[in-house]
Design a protein around this motif. Structure first.
Motif, PDB file in Angstrom:
ATOM      1  N   LEU A 197       0.808  -1.094  -0.022  1.00 56.28           N
ATOM      2  CA  LEU A 197       0.073   0.027  -0.168  1.00 56.28           C
ATOM      3  C   LEU A 197       0.890   1.164   0.097  1.00 56.28           C
ATOM      4  CD1 LEU A 197      -2.817   1.258   0.195  1.00 56.28           C
ATOM      5  CD2 LEU A 197      -2.779   1.163   2.647  1.00 56.28           C
ATOM      6  N   VAL A 198       1.757   1.385   0.868  1.00 62.49           N
ATOM      7  CA  VAL A 198       2.791   2.443   1.013  1.00 62.49           C
ATOM      8  C   VAL A 198       3.634   2.603  -0.332  1.00 62.49           C
ATOM      9  CG1 VAL A 198       4.365   3.643   2.054  1.00 62.49           C
ATOM     10  CG2 VAL A 198       2.730   2.319   3.370  1.00 62.49           C
ATOM     11  N   THR A 199       4.337   1.552  -0.726  1.00 60.09           N
ATOM     12  CA  THR A 199       4.706   1.591  -2.112  1.00 60.09           C
ATOM     13  C   THR A 199       3.901   2.094  -3.196  1.00 60.09           C
ATOM     14  OG1 THR A 199       6.301  -0.450  -1.447  1.00 60.09           O
ATOM     15  CG2 THR A 199       6.167   0.247  -3.581  1.00 60.09           C
ATOM     16  N   GLY A 200       2.647   1.724  -3.304  1.00 59.13           N
ATOM     17  CA  GLY A 200       1.684   2.149  -4.196  1.00 59.13           C
ATOM     18  C   GLY A 200       1.505   3.643  -4.132  1.00 59.13           C
ATOM     19  N   ALA A 201       1.437   4.150  -2.712  1.00 59.38           N
ATOM     20  CA  ALA A 201       1.102   5.531  -2.650  1.00 59.38           C
ATOM     21  C   ALA A 201       2.253   6.468  -3.212  1.00 59.38           C
ATOM     22  CB  ALA A 201       0.922   5.812  -1.016  1.00 59.38           C
ATOM     23  N   TYR A 202       3.475   5.875  -2.430  1.00 60.70           N
ATOM     24  CA  TYR A 202       4.705   6.925  -3.197  1.00 60.70           C
ATOM     25  C   TYR A 202       4.818   6.745  -4.655  1.00 60.70           C
ATOM     26  CZ  TYR A 202       8.927   3.780  -3.063  1.00 60.70           C
ATOM     27  OH  TYR A 202       9.886   2.810  -3.606  1.00 60.70           O
ATOM     28  N   THR A 203       4.617   5.594  -5.076  1.00 59.36           N
ATOM     29  CA  THR A 203       4.916   5.424  -6.538  1.00 59.36           C
ATOM     30  C   THR A 203       3.765   6.179  -7.278  1.00 59.36           C
ATOM     31  OG1 THR A 203       5.576   3.263  -6.037  1.00 59.36           O
ATOM     32  CG2 THR A 203       5.149   3.635  -8.352  1.00 59.36           C
ATOM     33  N   MET A 204       2.650   6.301  -6.812  1.00 58.18           N
ATOM     34  CA  MET A 204       1.575   7.168  -7.440  1.00 58.18           C
ATOM     35  C   MET A 204       2.065   8.557  -7.494  1.00 58.18           C
ATOM     36  SD  MET A 204      -2.408   7.453  -6.460  1.00 58.18           S
ATOM     37  CE  MET A 204      -2.369   7.970  -4.839  1.00 58.18           C
ATOM     38  N   ALA A 205       2.462   9.285  -6.110  1.00 55.73           N
ATOM     39  CA  ALA A 205       2.981  10.485  -6.097  1.00 55.73           C
ATOM     40  C   ALA A 205       4.173  10.771  -7.005  1.00 55.73           C
ATOM     41  CB  ALA A 205       3.555  10.762  -4.676  1.00 55.73           C
TER      42      ALA A 205
END
Length: 458
Positions: A197-205
């Motif tokens: 989830l957190v990897t997805g969030a920063y990759t989205m950013a």
């Protein structure tokens, strides 16, 4: 005489000690052992060993929580702000390359070197990041990285020298290179149970920053009447990314005793099959990604699209990648094997490449959607770095190895596509090259799909 009963670990009675012990299993074990053996453990010693809140344990493992001094929301906000900056300096320059080339009188060779500089910087300085982590806390490294990015972007926007422009661009990119490696490690340290989830969030950013910088660099330059504004404005975003990390950077000591990542972990990805498979997958997907960013708009222009429409189609690939960047790491964290994702991404990219080769105009929107899905290999490999390591030490070692070697492979992508296009006068040969790279990527993906850890491979 009956045997003595087994020793029962003493329970710490000091309130602060009990709180710290509850936060960190490694510390709890050390305190219990000391109590059994009669060694005194002071509250001050336990707190000192704890290091930065939420950092890895002394054994290199990830602590599952952050403290009130450095809360999880602040760490996450800091990571997202850093991620927003990880490609803005690259894509803003790409959008204004013609203006920069004219303004600084860059030769064709120097302009080509400018476009290759990011992968060179990411490969070289990324490999040095584990050495830096052993000497400085992650917070201090991120502050220095974002300051380098800020200063580099400001100086390259005001210089009138081509040589100074290259050196200041390298300074800016050095900050990005260090941050590239640190973010997967920070996920492992602070959010070990929310890796996907957190990897997805920063990759989205990261993807949002890439898209916004590419789309707005030219309008900003036109609004202020100079390409310098279109490049320099992003220094403000990098300066803002410094702020969440300042308290921890000023408070923490530089030594690795604070973070648990200072001693050599013994993890050597270059001696393992998993490490090389990760590097090849990262490199092959980055190769295709940079080739698409550099040449897709030209493919559509050669197919008969107006320049502005070709640019919009390219922007569509990046924009559609935003939700994919959030979805892909989440799926990776939930699946036992990554093979379904690896094959799905390969199928999407293959269909997109074939469509671009034989029907670039008629199915342009379809190819854009498929390309965006296929480029989900980038957030997938970032998530896999965290999933294939048990500890923060293992994560930073694997991240540095996969990204530094991978960017060496990726550097050849745009160059070879351009050479093949010039040699053949068309796009069949360059697309054939991308299909070969995709086949290599898929083979490496199969090797990294099975759950295992880099620490177990010696």
């Amino acid at each position: 005489m009956p045997p003595s009963p087994p020793a029962v670990p003493a329970v710490p009675t000091d309130a602060v000690t009990r709180q710290v012990v509850a936060m960190n299993p490694a510390t709890r074990q050390a305190v219990s052992t000391a109590a059994v053996t009669g060694q005194g453990v002071s509250t001050v010693e336990v707190v000192a060993d704890e290091g930065l809140p939420g950092a890895a344990s002394p054994a290199g493992g990830a602590a599952p929580t952050t403290s009130r001094v450095n809360p999880a929301w602040l760490v996450l906000a800091g990571m997202l702000l850093v991620a927003l900056n990880l490609r803005a300096a690259v894509t803003s320059l790409g959008a204004l390359l013609d203006e920069v080339r004219v303004g600084l009188a860059l030769s064709g060779t120097m302009a080509g070197f400018v476009t290759t500089l990011p992968t060179i910087a990411f490969a070289g300085l990324g490999a040095a990041t584990p050495w830096l982590v052993r000497r400085f806390s992650p917070a201090r490294l991120l502050v220095l990285a974002m300051l380098a990015l800020t200063v580099g972007q400001v100086l390259r926007a005001v210089t009138g020298s081509a040589v100074v422009f290259l050196f200041t661009s390298a300074l800016a990119l050095s900050g990005i290179a260090v941050a590239n490696i640190l973010l997967p490690m920070l996920v492992k340290q602070h959010f070990p149970h929310r890796t996907g989830l957190v990897t997805g969030a920063y990759t989205m950013a990261l993807t949002v920053g890439t898209t916004v910088a590419a789309a707005s660099a030219v309008p900003v330059a036109h609004a202020f009447g100079s390409w310098r504004a279109g490049l320099g404005v992003w220094a403000g975003l990098a300066a803002v990314a410094v702020l969440p990390w300042l308290p921890a950077a000023l408070r923490g000591r530089t030594g690795a005793r604070r973070t648990g990542t200072g001693s050599r972990s013994g993890v050597r990805p270059g001696r393992t099959r998993l490490g090389w498979a990760m590097a090849v997958y990262f490199g092959a997907q980055s190769l295709s990604g940079y080739a698409i960013m550099g040449w897709l708009a030209q493919m559509f222009r050669d197919a008969g699209f107006r320049p502005q429409d070709a640019g919009l189609l390219l922007a569509g690939v990046t924009a559609l990648g935003v939700p994919i960047a959030l979805l892909m790491p989440t799926l990776a964290g939930r699946l036992g094997s990554l093979r379904p994702l690896v094959f799905a991404l390969t199928a999407a990219s293959s269909l997109a490449y074939l469509g671009l080769a034989f029907a670039p105009r008629g199915g342009a929107l379809v190819w854009v959607v498929l390309l965006a899905f296929g480029q989900g290999a980038f957030p997938l490999i970032l998530a896999t770095i965290g999933l294939r390591a048990r500890t923060a030490d293992g994560t930073v070692a694997l991240s540095a190895f996969a990204q530094s070697r991978g960017y060496v492979i990726a550097a050849s992508g745009p160059l070879l596509v351009g050479i093949l296009h010039d040699a053949t006068g068309g796009w069949l040969a360059p697309i054939g090259f991308l299909l070969v790279a995709l086949a290599v990527q898929t083979c490496a993906g199969v090797l990294i799909a099975r759950p295992r850890y880099i620490e177990d491979e010696r």
